[in-house]
Design a protein around this motif. Sequence first.
Motif, short mmCIF file in Angstrom:
data_model
loop_
_atom_site.label_atom_id
_atom_site.label_comp_id
_atom_site.label_asym_id
_atom_site.label_seq_id
_atom_site.Cartn_x
_atom_site.Cartn_y
_atom_site.Cartn_z
N ARG A 143 0.83 -1.21 0.00
CA ARG A 143 0.00 0.00 0.00
C ARG A 143 0.87 1.26 0.00
O ARG A 143 0.55 2.25 -0.66
CB ARG A 143 -0.97 0.00 1.18
CG ARG A 143 -2.09 -1.01 1.00
CD ARG A 143 -3.06 -1.00 2.17
NE ARG A 143 -4.02 -2.06 2.03
CZ ARG A 143 -5.24 -1.90 1.50
NH1 ARG A 143 -5.61 -0.72 1.09
NH2 ARG A 143 -6.06 -2.92 1.41
N LYS A 144 1.97 1.22 0.73
CA LYS A 144 2.90 2.36 0.75
C LYS A 144 3.50 2.56 -0.64
O LYS A 144 3.61 3.68 -1.13
CB LYS A 144 3.99 2.12 1.79
CG LYS A 144 4.99 3.25 1.90
CD LYS A 144 6.04 2.98 2.94
CE LYS A 144 7.06 4.10 2.96
NZ LYS A 144 8.19 3.81 3.84
N GLN A 145 3.89 1.46 -1.28
CA GLN A 145 4.47 1.52 -2.62
C GLN A 145 3.47 2.10 -3.62
O GLN A 145 3.81 2.95 -4.45
CB GLN A 145 4.91 0.13 -3.05
CG GLN A 145 5.62 0.10 -4.39
CD GLN A 145 6.07 -1.32 -4.76
OE1 GLN A 145 5.86 -2.27 -4.02
NE2 GLN A 145 6.68 -1.44 -5.91
N VAL A 146 2.21 1.69 -3.55
CA VAL A 146 1.18 2.20 -4.45
C VAL A 146 1.02 3.69 -4.24
O VAL A 146 0.93 4.47 -5.20
CB VAL A 146 -0.15 1.45 -4.23
CG1 VAL A 146 -1.31 2.17 -4.92
CG2 VAL A 146 -0.04 0.02 -4.72
N LYS A 147 0.96 4.11 -2.98
CA LYS A 147 0.80 5.53 -2.66
C LYS A 147 1.96 6.35 -3.22
O LYS A 147 1.76 7.42 -3.79
CB LYS A 147 0.68 5.71 -1.14
CG LYS A 147 0.34 7.10 -0.71
CD LYS A 147 0.12 7.18 0.79
CE LYS A 147 -0.26 8.58 1.20
NZ LYS A 147 -0.50 8.67 2.64
N GLN B 232 3.93 5.59 -5.74
CA GLN B 232 3.87 5.59 -7.20
C GLN B 232 2.85 6.60 -7.70
O GLN B 232 3.09 7.28 -8.71
CB GLN B 232 3.52 4.20 -7.75
CG GLN B 232 4.65 3.22 -7.64
CD GLN B 232 4.24 1.82 -8.07
OE1 GLN B 232 3.06 1.49 -8.14
NE2 GLN B 232 5.23 0.99 -8.36
N ARG B 233 1.75 6.74 -7.02
CA ARG B 233 0.71 7.70 -7.42
C ARG B 233 1.17 9.13 -7.22
O ARG B 233 0.73 10.03 -7.91
CB ARG B 233 -0.58 7.45 -6.67
CG ARG B 233 -1.24 6.18 -7.13
CD ARG B 233 -2.62 6.07 -6.63
NE ARG B 233 -3.24 4.96 -7.30
CZ ARG B 233 -4.49 4.64 -7.19
NH1 ARG B 233 -5.26 5.37 -6.44
NH2 ARG B 233 -4.97 3.61 -7.82
N GLN B 234 2.03 9.34 -6.22
CA GLN B 234 2.51 10.68 -5.94
C GLN B 234 3.67 11.08 -6.85
O GLN B 234 3.98 12.25 -6.95
CB GLN B 234 2.93 10.79 -4.47
CG GLN B 234 1.76 10.71 -3.51
CD GLN B 234 2.18 10.68 -2.05
OE1 GLN B 234 3.33 10.41 -1.73
NE2 GLN B 234 1.25 10.92 -1.16
N ALA B 235 4.28 10.11 -7.51
CA ALA B 235 5.42 10.39 -8.38
C ALA B 235 5.01 11.01 -9.68
O ALA B 235 3.95 10.96 -10.15
CB ALA B 235 6.20 9.10 -8.64
#
Length: 144
Positions: free
Chosen positions: A135-139, A141-144
């Motif tokens: 979930r941290k990784q997904v978050k 990636q979305r912020q990048a």
Amino acid sequence: MRFMMIVKATSDSEAGVLPSQEQFDAMQKYNEELVRAGVLLAADGLMSSSNGIRISYPEPGGKPKIMDGPFTEAKELIAGYTLIEVKSREEAIEWALRMPDPHGFGQGEIELRQVFEIEELTNNDDLLAKETALRKQVKEQRQA
């Protein structure tokens, strides 16, 4: 607590009839209210089932079966969803009751379902840590 408001399909939504400007404006206003309240996580309309694909598993351990839409029984299909995060079931119901009739003409139907949190599915610390990392990784990636 996360809840999904599932907007059921109608014969019009399955025929690809788009919302009127009035319906679109009402839903936009509602989504803005959700954003101001800080509870909106996602909200989208879905294309009709004629653009859909179903994957089923008719036999345990068997090969998946792929079927192209359209699918029958519009009442069982989904035309859209709104995902919210609220403090209680009662608050989720309040927000669902405020949603404008998604199809107009008194045809709208909304199903409200609570989303499982990973902690409700397992108490395995390794799985919980992996899910938290994903979930941290997904978050990120979305912020990048």
